[in-house]
Design an enzyme around this catalytic site. Structure first.
Site, PDB file in Angstrom:
ATOM      1  N   TYR A 147       7.143  30.840   2.479  1.00  0.00           N
ATOM      2  CA  TYR A 147       7.487  30.841   3.927  1.00  0.00           C
ATOM      3  C   TYR A 147       9.070  30.562   4.418  1.00  0.00           C
ATOM      4  O   TYR A 147       9.695  31.351   5.015  1.00  0.00           O
ATOM      5  CB  TYR A 147       6.629  30.170   4.761  1.00  0.00           C
ATOM      6  CG  TYR A 147       6.701  30.592   6.329  1.00  0.00           C
ATOM      7  CD1 TYR A 147       5.686  31.328   6.896  1.00  0.00           C
ATOM      8  CD2 TYR A 147       7.615  30.148   7.157  1.00  0.00           C
ATOM      9  CE1 TYR A 147       5.877  31.970   8.124  1.00  0.00           C
ATOM     10  CE2 TYR A 147       7.667  30.397   8.461  1.00  0.00           C
ATOM     11  CZ  TYR A 147       6.678  31.217   8.885  1.00  0.00           C
ATOM     12  OH  TYR A 147       6.698  31.673  10.342  1.00  0.00           O
TER      13      TYR A 147
ATOM     14  N   LYS B 121       9.274  38.046   7.273  1.00  0.00           N
ATOM     15  CA  LYS B 121      10.502  38.104   6.024  1.00  0.00           C
ATOM     16  C   LYS B 121      11.285  39.484   6.336  1.00  0.00           C
ATOM     17  O   LYS B 121      12.395  39.483   5.501  1.00  0.00           O
ATOM     18  CB  LYS B 121       9.620  38.579   4.753  1.00  0.00           C
ATOM     19  CG  LYS B 121       8.873  37.218   4.167  1.00  0.00           C
ATOM     20  CD  LYS B 121       9.907  36.371   3.881  1.00  0.00           C
ATOM     21  CE  LYS B 121       9.079  35.080   3.469  1.00  0.00           C
ATOM     22  NZ  LYS B 121       9.771  33.946   3.972  1.00  0.00           N
TER      23      LYS B 121
ATOM     24  N   HIS C 238      12.335  24.501  12.989  1.00  0.00           N
ATOM     25  CA  HIS C 238      10.882  24.285  12.993  1.00  0.00           C
ATOM     26  C   HIS C 238      10.512  23.476  11.272  1.00  0.00           C
ATOM     27  O   HIS C 238      10.988  24.208  10.278  1.00  0.00           O
ATOM     28  CB  HIS C 238      10.141  25.346  13.230  1.00  0.00           C
ATOM     29  CG  HIS C 238      10.051  25.765  14.813  1.00  0.00           C
ATOM     30  ND1 HIS C 238       8.913  26.283  14.900  1.00  0.00           N
ATOM     31  CD2 HIS C 238      10.780  25.406  15.686  1.00  0.00           C
ATOM     32  CE1 HIS C 238       9.140  26.488  16.285  1.00  0.00           C
ATOM     33  NE2 HIS C 238      10.161  25.995  16.757  1.00  0.00           N
TER      34      HIS C 238
ATOM     35  N   PRO D 251       4.636  42.112   9.768  1.00  0.00           N
ATOM     36  CA  PRO D 251       5.722  41.021  10.278  1.00  0.00           C
ATOM     37  C   PRO D 251       4.889  39.572   9.997  1.00  0.00           C
ATOM     38  O   PRO D 251       5.611  38.536  10.170  1.00  0.00           O
ATOM     39  CB  PRO D 251       5.579  41.313  11.605  1.00  0.00           C
ATOM     40  CG  PRO D 251       4.555  42.201  11.902  1.00  0.00           C
ATOM     41  CD  PRO D 251       4.311  42.894  10.712  1.00  0.00           C
TER      42      PRO D 251
ATOM     43  N   TYR E 262      -0.433  30.391  13.986  1.00  0.00           N
ATOM     44  CA  TYR E 262      -1.023  31.566  13.090  1.00  0.00           C
ATOM     45  C   TYR E 262      -2.670  31.430  13.077  1.00  0.00           C
ATOM     46  O   TYR E 262      -3.047  30.466  12.511  1.00  0.00           O
ATOM     47  CB  TYR E 262      -0.506  31.745  11.646  1.00  0.00           C
ATOM     48  CG  TYR E 262       0.977  31.953  11.255  1.00  0.00           C
ATOM     49  CD1 TYR E 262       1.870  31.214  11.555  1.00  0.00           C
ATOM     50  CD2 TYR E 262       1.182  33.616  11.372  1.00  0.00           C
ATOM     51  CE1 TYR E 262       3.087  31.653  11.345  1.00  0.00           C
ATOM     52  CE2 TYR E 262       2.547  33.975  11.168  1.00  0.00           C
ATOM     53  CZ  TYR E 262       3.482  32.911  11.208  1.00  0.00           C
ATOM     54  OH  TYR E 262       4.918  33.206  10.815  1.00  0.00           O
TER      55      TYR E 262
HETATM   56  C1  PHB Z   1       8.092  36.333  16.452  1.00  0.00           C
HETATM   57  O1  PHB Z   1       8.461  35.227  17.011  1.00  0.00           O
HETATM   58  O2  PHB Z   1       8.680  37.459  16.825  1.00  0.00           O
HETATM   59  C2  PHB Z   1       7.446  36.244  14.952  1.00  0.00           C
HETATM   60  C3  PHB Z   1       6.928  34.882  14.603  1.00  0.00           C
HETATM   61  C4  PHB Z   1       6.604  34.742  13.348  1.00  0.00           C
HETATM   62  C5  PHB Z   1       6.268  36.097  12.705  1.00  0.00           C
HETATM   63  C6  PHB Z   1       6.402  37.376  13.192  1.00  0.00           C
HETATM   64  C7  PHB Z   1       7.135  37.435  14.334  1.00  0.00           C
HETATM   65  O3  PHB Z   1       5.456  35.880  11.612  1.00  0.00           O
END
Ligand code: PHB
Ligand code: APR
Length: 394
Positions: free
Chosen positions: A388, A300, A72, A296, A204
């Site tokens: 990130y 990280k 990605h 989450p 997000y």
């Molecule tokens: C996930 O796909 O489980 C996931 C992706 C990004 C995050 C947290 C969890 O920031």
């Protein structure tokens, strides 16, 4: 039994460490309290930083990740019904991330370890780490239970990779331990669904009703999360209610549409920031969730665990090759510097995008101003993209 490095826990930290040591010709034994099927089924996040991808490849554990993982080059931020793409390679000089589930990383590492690694004992529960207080010359030992018997593993070093609920952190005397903690008054309700992801990158979203995240596990499986009040039971939400709420929080002014499909799993994750200092006591080294937890939002957790065990493995190899212990002695300080940067970033992402139960209109305006800044200042956006995609490993 005796070994050079006794590793407690076969999550990503313990499994990768066993692999790195095996590659360097250093013997190690892994003790894992659960059975193999349990470890391989556990659902966790799935974003691998560039540095994590590089380490897995170099350790010979990247073949399936390279076939099935999804590279990605960015994420989308959504707020005020608007969409903004953060372009990672353009902002970071070429870095990106890989979407490949943690549970798949664990499966690959377990298969390698069982095929040509040292001992990996499932259903072997560590009970205590002992012998840490008896001076530098003394070797530590792990007392553990396996097949109904209590056994002892004598080690030169013990690495506690046994997660937040493990026993190794408890072996650090109270007078030595310092802990730093923050809990958040919300959690994440996560679903897996058999439907292609509705967007080709992660989304997000900040919304007055709370945070939402659209993620994926594969081209045919969607992973999505909703901010829910602390203590929510996953069964309080019907599948339709989850999709309706995702629709509300992800809605945009353009023609973007959320595709629905059968939900195959639903669970709630609590949100916490936690750090234990120091990460080393004598010949015991703490790694991964045993030493620190991040919420989450910044993805990280797994990457920090990888950073810790890479730091330990490199320091031990250095000690073997040169006789110098300086890098092992610096383990805690080296890791904590990276850990606190990840804590800072995860906290920033969490407070940027979630709406707490006590949020005021002022707080809402500040969040929107922070998002406006990220989406209009290249410096602010670069800061997010750099954190990130991950800081370099030591
Ligand atoms: C996930 O796909 O489980 C996931 C992706 C990004 C995050 C947290 C969890 O920031
Ligand atoms: N004896 C042996 N094994 C134990 C014990 C014990 N007393 N206690 C816990 N374990 C095992 C757990 O069963 C688990 O398999 O230790 C392992 C710890 O693994 P993780 O919790 O996955 O922790 P870690 O390897 O540090 O990985 C960090 O996991 O929680 C996520 O977001 C986090 O992605 C991050 C990653």
């Amino acid at each position: 039994m005796r070994t050079t490095v006794g590793i407690i826990g076969a999550g990503p930290a313990g499994l990768l460490l066993a692999r790195l040591l095996h590659e360097a010709g250093i013997d190690a034994v892994v003790l894992e309290s659960r059975d193999r099927a349990y470890v391989e089924r556990r659902q966790r996040a799935g974003i691998l930083e560039q540095g994590t991808v590089d380490v897995l490849r170099a350790a010979g554990a990247g073949a399936r990740m390279d076939r099935e993982g999804l590279p990605h080059d960015g994420i989308e931020l959504r707020f005020d019904r608007r969409r903004h793409r953060v372009d990672f390679p353009a902002l970071t000089g070429g870095k990106s991330v890989m979407v490949y589930a943690q549970t798949e990383v664990c499966k690959d590492l377990i298969a390698l370890q069982l095929a040509d690694g040292g001992p990996l004992l499932f259903e072997a529960e560590a009970l205590a780490v002992e012998g840490l207080e008896e001076g530098e010359s003394e070797r530590p030992r792990i007392r553990y239970r396996h097949e109904g018997r209590e056994e002892v593993l004598d080690c030169d070093y013990v690495v506690g990779c046994d997660g937040f609920w493990g026993v190794s952190r408890k072996a650090v005397p109270q007078g030595v331990s310092r802990t730093y903690e923050r809990t958040y008054p919300f959690g994440w309700l996560g679903i897996l669904a058999d439907v292609p992801p509705s967007h080709d990158e992660l989304v997000y979203a900040r919304h007055d009703r709370g945070f939402a995240l659209l993620s994926m596990r594969s081209p045919t499986v969607t992973r999505a999360y909703l901010q829910v009040p602390e203590g929510t039971d996953a069964h309080d939400w019907s599948d339709t209610e989850v999709w309706d709420e995702l629709d509300r929080r992800l809605e945009t002014d353009d023609a973007w549409k959320l595709e629905r499909g059968p939900v195959t799993a639903k669970s709630v994750t609590p949100m916490r920031s936690y750090v234990h200092e120091p990460m080393r006591h004598g010949r015991l080294f703490l790694a991964g969730d045993a030493a620190h937890i991040v919420p989450p939002t910044g993805a990280k957790g797994l990457n920090l665990a990888v950073g810790d065990v890479v730091t330990f493995a490199r320091a031990l190899i250095h000690r073997r090759e040169t006789g110098e212990a300086a890098r092992l002695d610096a383990y805690s300080a080296t890791c904590l510097r990276r850990v606190w940067q990840a804590e800072r970033f995860s906290y920033a992402m969490t407070t940027l995008l979630h709406r707490g139960p006590d949020a005021t209109p002022f707080d809402d305006r500040i969040q929107l101003a922070r998002l406006d800044r990220i989406t209009t200042s290249r410096a602010a956006e670069t800061d997010l993209a750099t954190a990130y995609t991950g800081f370099p490993l030591d």
